[in-house]
Design a protein around this motif. Structure first.
Motif, PDB file in Angstrom:
ATOM      1  N   ARG A  82      14.204  -9.787  -5.762  1.00 27.32           N
ATOM      2  CA  ARG A  82      14.592  -9.626  -4.359  1.00 27.32           C
ATOM      3  C   ARG A  82      15.577  -8.475  -4.190  1.00 27.32           C
ATOM      4  O   ARG A  82      15.526  -7.741  -3.200  1.00 27.32           O
ATOM      5  N   TYR A  83      16.462  -8.306  -5.173  1.00 26.42           N
ATOM      6  CA  TYR A  83      17.461  -7.244  -5.086  1.00 26.42           C
ATOM      7  C   TYR A  83      16.810  -5.863  -5.144  1.00 26.42           C
ATOM      8  O   TYR A  83      17.079  -5.012  -4.294  1.00 26.42           O
ATOM      9  N   VAL A  84      15.959  -5.620  -6.138  1.00 28.20           N
ATOM     10  CA  VAL A  84      15.360  -4.272  -6.250  1.00 28.20           C
ATOM     11  C   VAL A  84      14.451  -3.987  -5.063  1.00 28.20           C
ATOM     12  O   VAL A  84      14.307  -2.831  -4.645  1.00 28.20           O
ATOM     13  N   ALA A  85      13.863  -5.049  -4.484  1.00 31.96           N
ATOM     14  CA  ALA A  85      13.053  -4.858  -3.271  1.00 31.96           C
ATOM     15  C   ALA A  85      13.938  -4.461  -2.098  1.00 31.96           C
ATOM     16  O   ALA A  85      13.592  -3.575  -1.313  1.00 31.96           O
ATOM     17  N   ALA A  86      15.103  -5.094  -1.985  1.00 32.18           N
ATOM     18  CA  ALA A  86      16.000  -4.835  -0.853  1.00 32.18           C
ATOM     19  C   ALA A  86      16.599  -3.442  -0.915  1.00 32.18           C
ATOM     20  O   ALA A  86      16.729  -2.770   0.118  1.00 32.18           O
ATOM     21  N   VAL A  87      16.972  -2.986  -2.115  1.00 32.27           N
ATOM     22  CA  VAL A  87      17.633  -1.679  -2.234  1.00 32.27           C
ATOM     23  C   VAL A  87      16.639  -0.572  -2.579  1.00 32.27           C
ATOM     24  O   VAL A  87      17.028   0.576  -2.772  1.00 32.27           O
ATOM     25  N   LYS A  88      15.346  -0.938  -2.637  1.00 33.61           N
ATOM     26  CA  LYS A  88      14.264   0.039  -2.887  1.00 33.61           C
ATOM     27  C   LYS A  88      14.486   0.812  -4.195  1.00 33.61           C
ATOM     28  O   LYS A  88      14.500   2.040  -4.232  1.00 33.61           O
ATOM     29  N   THR A  89      14.624   0.052  -5.278  1.00 36.45           N
ATOM     30  CA  THR A  89      14.852   0.648  -6.594  1.00 36.45           C
ATOM     31  C   THR A  89      13.519   1.100  -7.198  1.00 36.45           C
ATOM     32  O   THR A  89      12.838   0.328  -7.883  1.00 36.45           O
ATOM     33  N   GLU A  90      13.148   2.335  -6.957  1.00 31.71           N
ATOM     34  CA  GLU A  90      11.873   2.845  -7.453  1.00 31.71           C
ATOM     35  C   GLU A  90      11.833   2.887  -8.979  1.00 31.71           C
ATOM     36  O   GLU A  90      10.757   2.807  -9.585  1.00 31.71           O
ATOM     37  N   ALA A  91      12.993   3.002  -9.601  1.00 28.18           N
ATOM     38  CA  ALA A  91      13.051   3.024 -11.062  1.00 28.18           C
ATOM     39  C   ALA A  91      12.514   1.736 -11.680  1.00 28.18           C
ATOM     40  O   ALA A  91      12.124   1.716 -12.852  1.00 28.18           O
ATOM     41  N   ALA A  92      12.469   0.668 -10.900  1.00 29.37           N
ATOM     42  CA  ALA A  92      12.023  -0.626 -11.422  1.00 29.37           C
ATOM     43  C   ALA A  92      10.503  -0.752 -11.470  1.00 29.37           C
ATOM     44  O   ALA A  92       9.986  -1.729 -12.016  1.00 29.37           O
ATOM     45  N   VAL A  93       9.781   0.211 -10.916  1.00 26.31           N
ATOM     46  CA  VAL A  93       8.320   0.092 -10.821  1.00 26.31           C
ATOM     47  C   VAL A  93       7.658  -0.231 -12.156  1.00 26.31           C
ATOM     48  O   VAL A  93       6.842  -1.164 -12.238  1.00 26.31           O
ATOM     49  N   PRO A  94       7.924   0.499 -13.258  1.00 28.51           N
ATOM     50  CA  PRO A  94       7.240   0.172 -14.515  1.00 28.51           C
ATOM     51  C   PRO A  94       7.456  -1.273 -14.964  1.00 28.51           C
ATOM     52  O   PRO A  94       6.503  -1.943 -15.388  1.00 28.51           O
ATOM     53  N   ALA A  95       8.682  -1.762 -14.856  1.00 31.92           N
ATOM     54  CA  ALA A  95       8.970  -3.138 -15.255  1.00 31.92           C
ATOM     55  C   ALA A  95       8.254  -4.134 -14.349  1.00 31.92           C
ATOM     56  O   ALA A  95       7.717  -5.146 -14.823  1.00 31.92           O
ATOM     57  N   VAL A  96       8.234  -3.845 -13.051  1.00 28.75           N
ATOM     58  CA  VAL A  96       7.575  -4.748 -12.098  1.00 28.75           C
ATOM     59  C   VAL A  96       6.075  -4.800 -12.347  1.00 28.75           C
ATOM     60  O   VAL A  96       5.464  -5.880 -12.343  1.00 28.75           O
ATOM     61  N   VAL A  97       5.456  -3.657 -12.595  1.00 27.46           N
ATOM     62  CA  VAL A  97       4.020  -3.631 -12.880  1.00 27.46           C
ATOM     63  C   VAL A  97       3.727  -4.366 -14.184  1.00 27.46           C
ATOM     64  O   VAL A  97       2.737  -5.111 -14.284  1.00 27.46           O
ATOM     65  N   ALA A  98       4.594  -4.187 -15.170  1.00 30.81           N
ATOM     66  CA  ALA A  98       4.407  -4.888 -16.444  1.00 30.81           C
ATOM     67  C   ALA A  98       4.433  -6.401 -16.243  1.00 30.81           C
ATOM     68  O   ALA A  98       3.643  -7.143 -16.840  1.00 30.81           O
ATOM     69  N   LEU A  99       5.322  -6.875 -15.382  1.00 30.62           N
ATOM     70  CA  LEU A  99       5.403  -8.316 -15.110  1.00 30.62           C
ATOM     71  C   LEU A  99       4.217  -8.786 -14.276  1.00 30.62           C
ATOM     72  O   LEU A  99       3.763  -9.930 -14.421  1.00 30.62           O
ATOM     73  N   LEU A 100       3.710  -7.906 -13.418  1.00 28.32           N
ATOM     74  CA  LEU A 100       2.511  -8.238 -12.645  1.00 28.32           C
ATOM     75  C   LEU A 100       1.329  -8.463 -13.578  1.00 28.32           C
ATOM     76  O   LEU A 100       0.470  -9.314 -13.322  1.00 28.32           O
ATOM     77  N   GLU A 101       1.286  -7.731 -14.657  1.00 29.32           N
ATOM     78  CA  GLU A 101       0.178  -7.822 -15.604  1.00 29.32           C
ATOM     79  C   GLU A 101       0.428  -8.824 -16.722  1.00 29.32           C
ATOM     80  O   GLU A 101      -0.454  -9.072 -17.536  1.00 29.32           O
ATOM     81  N   SER A 102       1.626  -9.387 -16.767  1.00 35.45           N
ATOM     82  CA  SER A 102       1.967 -10.290 -17.867  1.00 35.45           C
ATOM     83  C   SER A 102       1.203 -11.601 -17.759  1.00 35.45           C
ATOM     84  O   SER A 102       0.652 -11.949 -16.709  1.00 35.45           O
ATOM     85  N   GLU A 103       1.187 -12.339 -18.841  1.00 38.38           N
ATOM     86  CA  GLU A 103       0.490 -13.627 -18.868  1.00 38.38           C
ATOM     87  C   GLU A 103       1.295 -14.719 -18.166  1.00 38.38           C
ATOM     88  O   GLU A 103       0.771 -15.795 -17.909  1.00 38.38           O
ATOM     89  N   ASN A 104       2.555 -14.446 -17.904  1.00 38.12           N
ATOM     90  CA  ASN A 104       3.403 -15.432 -17.221  1.00 38.12           C
ATOM     91  C   ASN A 104       3.084 -15.395 -15.727  1.00 38.12           C
ATOM     92  O   ASN A 104       3.518 -14.515 -15.000  1.00 38.12           O
ATOM     93  N   GLU A 105       2.330 -16.358 -15.252  1.00 38.05           N
ATOM     94  CA  GLU A 105       1.828 -16.370 -13.874  1.00 38.05           C
ATOM     95  C   GLU A 105       2.940 -16.481 -12.839  1.00 38.05           C
ATOM     96  O   GLU A 105       2.781 -16.054 -11.690  1.00 38.05           O
ATOM     97  N   SER A 106       4.091 -17.028 -13.255  1.00 34.52           N
ATOM     98  CA  SER A 106       5.178 -17.215 -12.282  1.00 34.52           C
ATOM     99  C   SER A 106       5.734 -15.887 -11.787  1.00 34.52           C
ATOM    100  O   SER A 106       6.400 -15.841 -10.756  1.00 34.52           O
ATOM    101  N   TYR A 107       5.474 -14.800 -12.513  1.00 34.94           N
ATOM    102  CA  TYR A 107       5.982 -13.496 -12.107  1.00 34.94           C
ATOM    103  C   TYR A 107       5.052 -12.780 -11.126  1.00 34.94           C
ATOM    104  O   TYR A 107       5.444 -11.785 -10.519  1.00 34.94           O
ATOM    105  N   PHE A 108       3.816 -13.255 -11.004  1.00 34.20           N
ATOM    106  CA  PHE A 108       2.806 -12.496 -10.256  1.00 34.20           C
ATOM    107  C   PHE A 108       3.209 -12.273  -8.793  1.00 34.20           C
ATOM    108  O   PHE A 108       3.254 -11.126  -8.315  1.00 34.20           O
ATOM    109  N   LEU A 109       3.497 -13.343  -8.061  1.00 35.98           N
ATOM    110  CA  LEU A 109       3.793 -13.198  -6.633  1.00 35.98           C
ATOM    111  C   LEU A 109       5.071 -12.407  -6.366  1.00 35.98           C
ATOM    112  O   LEU A 109       5.058 -11.489  -5.536  1.00 35.98           O
TER     113      LEU A 109
END
Length: 513
Positions: free
Chosen positions: A181-208
């Motif tokens: 929620r924090y990186v979304a609020a402050v528009k932290t573009e640097a977080a994109v690689p980590a966020v995409v990695a979590l989107l693709e991870s096997e841990n489903e709780s991170y998807f949404l």
């Protein structure tokens, strides 16, 4: 101890993990490149050239990974206007008490205080809370402080949040969610690689949360990356619903035709259709207006609501007429959404329809939203109607209060009429409860137009009404009303109002000096 040293061993382990992952990613990229070079064909290359809207395999692989952690930084200067507004609400000694709590309070006291600051839109304590964050061992306190800085869109904790998202697996779920929620609020573009990695991870709780965050911090490349998700058959309904909304936010025009098909598919999940309709509107393609107009004929009220959300992105006569039709919809949620759209689009032609809703709607929510939108549109017809409610004997006290509150909050209109109503209430003992509540409302907006009202409340023989007069004076410090406050402070008989008046005038403090 510095924030980045807490705890030292764990932080160093994260660095080791990061270096290992970076080495692994580099090695994989090398071998992938060698393999691709050996097995590439002209046919494969032609497919890539012929489909420019799709993201290439190399581009796709480059999106996910370890994010570079932003440099540490102190909080930005608090917003001056918000700080001033918050200071005006302070009671005597309240600021000092807050600062003591920040220095000496327990974790639960810190959490409670920060929540109060968030609720009151008070940014004055950013520097102190930043230091508390660095020294705290309480996940609850750190999460609440992270929420505080997200509220004010302050990027001072980007380094912490990105570090969490780079390696969230040993963290509490609530901490990871707050980092999203924090990186979304402050528009932290640097977080994109980590966020995409979590989107693709096997841990489903991170998807949404990852998908939602990508919608806030992503750009064209991320929009293209998400196109292929439309074809995935393994997504749950909730995931597909959120995908629709994110594609709309990212203006992923490559998906427009697919989203139109989804919105028009009557066999599709209702909310997936609804969010698809909202998304095609958010993309602002002119062709969407006709499609949305047709979708508004649906019997599904949820779909009609989101059609209105989508159509509110256009400034055409057809779009405005559809919103006006929505104001007359049989389902109250659609009417509410349409009234909000009329406000957003500044549709002055909607005023007669809004007046009718304010007078006759069966739902209180709709009536109140109609009053508010009329005030914000501010046409002469709208203003005349609202002012009439303050003086009309047939209008209930509830309506009068609602209209006065809306006018005070959103406009500079009607101050004389509001003052006139307050003066009328002070003289009417039968309406004492309303008089007290109305005075409390005026105390929140201590404008010069209410100086005489303050004096009338102070002069009331009823102690409850007089007490509200003291509140109004305390908020506005009207020079003309000071003598009335002093009169109460100098009464011979002890009373709560006397004590309150002396405190406001600081008479006891002067006597001690």
């Amino acid at each position: 101890m510095l924030r980045h040293e807490v705890p030292i061993i764990r932080f160093e382990m994260k660095i080791l993990k990061k270096n290992f992952l970076l080495f692994s990613c580099a090695a994989c990229a090398f071998f992938h490149g060698v393999f691709a070079e050996e097995n590439s064909t002209d046919e494969y290359q032609e497919i890539v050239i012929d489909e420019p809207s799709e993201i290439s395999a190399d581009e796709k692989s480059s999106l996910a990974g370890i994010s570079e952690v932003p440099a540490a930084k102190r909080p930005k200067s608090p917003d001056a206007e918000k700080s001033r507004a918050a200071a005006e609400k302070d009671k005597e000694g309240e600021d000092e008490k807050r600062r003591e709590t920040i220095l000496f309070g327990t974790d639960s006291e810190i959490v409670s205080l920060v929540q109060n600051l968030i609720s009151n839109d008070d940014p004055r304590y950013s520097s102190e809370l930043y230091d508390v964050f660095g020294n705290s061992r309480s996940p609850a306190a750190r999460e609440k402080i992270l929420e505080y800085f997200a509220k004010f869109e302050d990027p001072c904790l980007e380094d912490y949040a990105v570090t969490i998202l780079n390696d969230p697996y040993d963290e509490k779920n609530s901490t990871v969610e707050q980092a999203f929620r924090y990186v979304a609020a402050v528009k932290t573009e640097a977080a994109v690689p980590a966020v995409v990695a979590l989107l693709e991870s096997e841990n489903e709780s991170y998807f949404l949360p990852a998908l939602t965050t990508l919608g806030e911090i992503g750009g064209e490349a991320e929009a293209k990356y998400l196109v292929e998700f439309l074809e995935r058959s393994d997504l749950k309904t909730s995931q597909r619903q959120q995908l629709m909304r994110v594609l709309g936010k990212l203006q992923a025009l490559e998906t427009w035709e697919s989203l139109v098909e989804i919105a028009q598919d009557e066999g599709e999940n209702g909310f997936v259709r609804a969010y698809a309709a909202e998304a095609i509107g958010a993309m602002k393609k002119a062709e969407s207006v006709e499609i949305l107009s047709k979708l508004f004929e649906s019997s599904d009220p949820n779909l009609r609501c989101y059609v209105i959300k989508g159509i509110s992105n256009f400034d055409t006569d057809e779009a405005k007429q559809l919103v006006i039709q929505g104001i007359k919809d049989s389902q109250y949620k659609v009417r509410l959404e349409a009234i909000s759209a009329a406000e957003k689009m500044k549709i002055s032609q909607a005023v007669p329809y809004l007046i009718y809703r304010a007078k006759n709607d069966s739902e209180k929510q709709v009536k109140n939203k109609a009053y508010e939108t009329l005030a914000k549109l501010g046409t002469s017809e709208a203003d005349s109607f609202l002012l009439e409610q303050l003086s009309d004997k047939k209008s209930s006290d509830t309506v009068k209060y609602t209209v006065a509150e809306i006018l005070l909050k959103h406009t500079k209109t009607g101050r004389a009429e509001i003052a006139g109503l307050a003066s009328e209430l002070v003289k009417d003992e039968r309406r004492k409860p309303f008089c007290v509540n109305f005075g409390k409302l005026i105390a929140k907006y201590p404008e010069s137009a209410f100086s005489s009202v303050c004096e009338e409340y102070l002069s009331s023989k009823d102690s409850a009404v007089s007490a509200i007069g003291l509140d109004i004076y305390s908020a506005g410090k009207f020079p003309g009303a000071e003598s009335a406050v002093r009169k109460i402070a100098e009464e011979t008989k002890p009373s709560a109002n006397k004590k309150k008046a002396r405190k406001i005038l600081k008479l006891d403090a002067e006597e001690k000096d």
